[in-house]
Design an enzyme around this catalytic site. Structure first.
Site, PDB file in Angstrom:
ATOM      1  N   GLU A   9     -22.427 -76.702-135.219  1.00 58.97           N
ATOM      2  CA  GLU A   9     -23.862 -76.926-135.015  1.00 58.97           C
ATOM      3  C   GLU A   9     -24.739 -75.792-135.535  1.00 58.97           C
ATOM      4  OE1 GLU A   9     -25.117 -78.386-131.187  1.00 58.97           O
ATOM      5  OE2 GLU A   9     -23.154 -79.254-130.830  1.00 58.97           O
ATOM      6  N   ASP A  82     -20.551 -79.122-130.168  1.00 55.45           N
ATOM      7  CA  ASP A  82     -20.307 -78.648-128.801  1.00 55.45           C
ATOM      8  C   ASP A  82     -19.524 -79.657-127.957  1.00 55.45           C
ATOM      9  OD1 ASP A  82     -21.583 -76.272-129.293  1.00 55.45           O
ATOM     10  OD2 ASP A  82     -23.483 -76.861-128.389  1.00 55.45           O
ATOM     11  N   ASP A  84     -19.712 -81.444-125.278  1.00 53.94           N
ATOM     12  CA  ASP A  84     -20.425 -82.161-124.225  1.00 53.94           C
ATOM     13  C   ASP A  84     -21.010 -83.438-124.827  1.00 53.94           C
ATOM     14  OD1 ASP A  84     -22.532 -81.224-125.774  1.00 53.94           O
ATOM     15  OD2 ASP A  84     -23.231 -79.767-124.300  1.00 53.94           O
ATOM     16  N   GLU A  86     -24.012 -84.249-125.734  1.00 54.68           N
ATOM     17  CA  GLU A  86     -24.901 -84.017-126.872  1.00 54.68           C
ATOM     18  C   GLU A  86     -24.091 -83.693-128.117  1.00 54.68           C
ATOM     19  OE1 GLU A  86     -28.830 -84.627-127.629  1.00 54.68           O
ATOM     20  OE2 GLU A  86     -27.951 -84.534-125.631  1.00 54.68           O
ATOM     21  N   TYR A 298     -17.828 -71.840-123.152  1.00 57.43           N
ATOM     22  CA  TYR A 298     -19.025 -72.675-123.319  1.00 57.43           C
ATOM     23  C   TYR A 298     -19.885 -72.627-122.069  1.00 57.43           C
ATOM     24  CZ  TYR A 298     -21.874 -76.612-124.874  1.00 57.43           C
ATOM     25  OH  TYR A 298     -22.923 -77.403-125.269  1.00 57.43           O
ATOM     26  N   ARG A 300     -22.527 -74.522-121.054  1.00 57.53           N
ATOM     27  CA  ARG A 300     -23.113 -75.719-120.421  1.00 57.53           C
ATOM     28  C   ARG A 300     -21.977 -76.493-119.762  1.00 57.53           C
ATOM     29  NH1 ARG A 300     -25.922 -75.374-125.376  1.00 57.53           N
ATOM     30  NH2 ARG A 300     -28.092 -74.733-125.060  1.00 57.53           N
ATOM     31  N   HIS A 344     -13.427 -79.495-118.795  1.00 58.92           N
ATOM     32  CA  HIS A 344     -14.195 -78.291-119.101  1.00 58.92           C
ATOM     33  C   HIS A 344     -13.730 -77.122-118.252  1.00 58.92           C
ATOM     34  CE1 HIS A 344     -17.904 -80.491-120.975  1.00 58.92           C
ATOM     35  NE2 HIS A 344     -16.760 -80.857-121.488  1.00 58.92           N
TER      36      HIS A 344
END
Length: 696
Positions: A9, A82, A84, A86, A298, A300, A344
């Site tokens: 990203e 990432d 997740d 998104e 990570y 988030r 996660h």
């Protein structure tokens, strides 16, 4: 030689990852999303089952061409956005733009940017998780339907430029409701009584706890005087002594919300700043000889799970620095709450052996402070419990029960490294004594004095950015990735302002929320919003179709929207007229609310566009020129105090000026407050005279 294209990203992440891969790999950055719903239209087909219309984001055409060219020249493309929802959606959009087959294993996922993690991810490519993509699509479509249909209603009924959102409006409601509670609060008087006692082992303090077996409630001075008269001449004698061992477990390693809260408590970072710094630590920083390395996992996440390799490193460090007593019998794992992502991990250092001290001079000051917080929290989470010895001493004087508490840490355990902070609202005011206190049941005590004190109940505290994150998490409003941007948005929109770290609703915010409460109760209903979050989780788990979830929400919303359009009349916000005259046309200027607070504007707009800052005097004079000091705001919205004679006089202060000059040297005094006291401190470095004005 075959070539593999890896797409991440951000350029920072691309730079870090490329150093772990050989010449057979090319790493490029997508710069986030490349496709999205159009800004100029709704972009959701309401006639065809909420089908979204995605277009390439304006300004990204050149980048898309570069990525397509790179993909054509590669034998394999791996999408490494990432880990997740998104990130999964970004990978899905990239696969469409680059013409990749969704049946192929083009997706890799990692939770830390280290060489072992990247190499492991390359060995385990998978197909894009369409359930996760659908959960993101559902959220995006719902937010678009609410925002693009409710916001224009506010423009027509209140004023242009307003916005409403599925999550942001609930966040404003929380702030607005708290302000209503504060306004409605009626303070009540109460009194406390403390006995200053002398035993053979030394002095100690005991508080009046009960009267006739019930909690002591003394509501007035006359009631307190009656208690004092009853105690006059009474003997204090120890009626009971109890000792107890207490074990305290360490807090789990950070998740997104707890990191934002703790960074606010201990470092005074806003959620936005915390996430910006965490992103830098995650994506990788140049450590010199070691190269560019991701320093944390990570950021988030809502999972407190820890990898076994990380636990082993933590164990190694703890044993080498503190010894066997400081490590528990078994590696410590923590249980996730709710629907946390089990795949996660918690936020932790990528290497427990990379201590904060090793990074001094490499990281910036704030990067190091946040890294230290994350590192210490993780290490402490793997350490032994803390053991505290407590002592409780009761003295029954007629119907009055006094109690003294004492405690000492027998074994610090994890406290040797880290202790979790507390919000002010969680602080408990208790008289604590030294455990060296030596008393025995039946022992007679000497009463040195009785200290009575008047108090008044206080309203609930206003939200800070950190406590609002905590409330949103508790209520199930939003997800880890949305807390910080939501809180930033409600301030940017002018619905909420930050004063001395506290969040207050503006008049505009109050008007919008009052209207939404009346006509759109579901949108502002906490339980309704939390239930929707749970349904989005079900979509991600493959247990609910995303378009059905959207339909169940939108169908009643559309009906309510149509009714509101008919029922709501034009809401007029009356401007407060000031005595200040417009320099250009002579009209009395009016007070308006902007992003950084109130300002003066000419009522002749648009013919006259004159505006002026509105300064509120603070009741103190400038030490340079004696003109009144006023409240000003920086470009970032931070409050400071400056001379009303600016630019002729350039005096400024970040601290609030006290009303009176220093009695010793006549220089400016400023107000300094802590949890214990409020005081005036002289700004003259040769004087520094201090006056305590309030003890809390």
């Amino acid at each position: 030689m075959s070539k593999t294209l890896v797409i991440v990203e951000s350029p920072a992440k691309a730079k870090s990852i490329s150093k772990f891969l050989g010449s057979r790999y090319t790493v490029k950055a997508s710069m986030g999303h490349l496709r999205d719903l159009p800004k100029s239209q709704l972009g959701v087909d309401l006639e065809h089952d909420f089908e979204p219309k995605y277009i390439a984001i304006r300004g990204r055409g050149t980048l898309i061409k570069e990525l397509r060219l790179a993909a054509k020249g590669a034998d394999k493309v791996l999408l490494a956005s990432d880990p997740d929802r998104e990130g999964e959606a970004i990978a899905w959009h990239l696969s469409h733009l680059l013409g990749l087959d969704l049946n192929n294993k083009n997706r890799i996922e990692f939770h830390e940017i280290t060489k072992p993690a990247i190499q492991a991810a390359l060995k385990q490519p998978r197909q894009i998780d369409l359930n996760r993509v659908d959960a993101q699509q559902a959220r995006r479509v719902l937010d678009r339907l609410v925002g693009y249909q409710l916001s224009p209603l506010l423009w027509r009924k209140i004023k242009k430029g307003l916005s409403a959102g599925r999550v942001q409006s609930v966040a404003v409601r929380l702030v607005d409701d708290r302000e209503e509670q504060i306004r409605a609060f009626v303070s009540e008087e109460y009194w406390s009584l403390t006995a200053d006692l002398q035993s053979t082992g030394g002095k100690f303090l005991a508080k009046l706890l009960k009267i006739s077996g019930k909690k002591a409630v003394i509501a007035s001075r006359s009631e307190m005087e009656a208690v004092l008269n009853n105690l006059l001449g009474s003997d204090f004698q120890v009626s009971d002594v109890r000792t107890k061992e207490k074990k305290k477990l360490p807090a789990p390693p950070f998740i997104t919300s707890s990191l934002q809260q703790e960074a606010h408590r201990k470092l005074s970072f806003s959620p936005k700043r915390t996430m910006m710094l965490a992103q830098q630590l995650y994506e990788g920083l140049d450590l010199g000889k070691e190269g560019t390395v991701g320093l944390i996992t990570y950021m988030r996440t809502d999972s407190v799970k820890i990898a076994e390799t990380a636990q082993e490193e933590a164990k190694e460090w703890i044993l080498s620095h503190y010894g066997n007593d400081y490590y528990p019998p078994e590696p410590r794992q923590f249980a996730n709450k709710g629907r946390a992502q089990e795949a996660h991990e918690a936020i932790r250092p990528t290497s427990a052996l990379r201590t904060p001290d090793l990074l001094k001079g490499i990281l910036s000051r704030d990067q190091l402070r946040l890294y230290r917080l994350i590192w210490e929290r993780f290490i402490a989470s793997q350490m032994s419990v803390a053991i505290t010895d407590t002592l409780t001493v009761d003295m029954l004087v007629g119907v009055y029960l006094f109690r003294a508490n004492a405690s000492t840490v027998r074994f610090p355990g994890f406290l040797a490294v880290y202790e979790e902070g507390k919000d002010e609202v969680d602080q408990i005011d208790e008289e604590q004594n030294s455990l060296t206190l030596s008393v025995a049941p039946g022992e007679k005590l000497k009463l040195v004095k009785l200290q009575d004190k008047q108090h008044f109940t206080e309203p609930p505290a206003r939200f800070t950015e950190a406590s609002l994150v905590r409330k949103m998490e508790e209520e199930g409003i939003g997800r880890p990735s949305t807390y910080a941007p939501t809180i930033e948005t409600i301030q940017t929109r002018g619905y909420v302002v930050k004063e001395e770290k506290q969040l207050l609703p503006t008049e505009l915010g109050d008007i919008v929320i009052t209207l939404l409460k009346e006509y759109f109760p579901d949108i502002l209903n906490l339980e309704f919003t939390a239930n929707l979050e749970e349904k989005l989780d079900l979509v991600e788990e493959g247990k609910a179709p995303w378009k059905s979830v959207v339909g169940d929400y939108y169908t009643p919303f559309a009906v309510t929207l149509a009714q509101a359009e008919e029922k709501i009349g034009k809401v007029k916000i009356e401007d407060q007229v000031s005595e200040e005259l417009c320099d250009l046309c002579g009209r009395n200027m009016v007070i308006k609310m902007g992003r950084y607070g109130k300002f003066l504007a000419c009522p002749g707009f648009p013919e006259c566009r004159n505006t002026k800052p509105l300064f509120e005097e603070v009741g103190a004079n400038c030490p340079k020129c004696t003109k009144p000091l006023v409240i000003r705001r920086s470009k970032k919205g931070r409050k400071f105090y400056g001379c009303s004679g600016y630019p002729d006089c350039d005096f400024v202060s970040w601290e609030m000026p006290a009303p009176d000059p220093c009695p010793e040297c006549q220089q400016l005094m400023v107000i300094k407050s802590s949890k214990k006291e409020k005081k005036y401190v002289c700004t003259n470095p040769e004087c520094r005279h201090t006056i305590v004005v309030e003890e809390t």
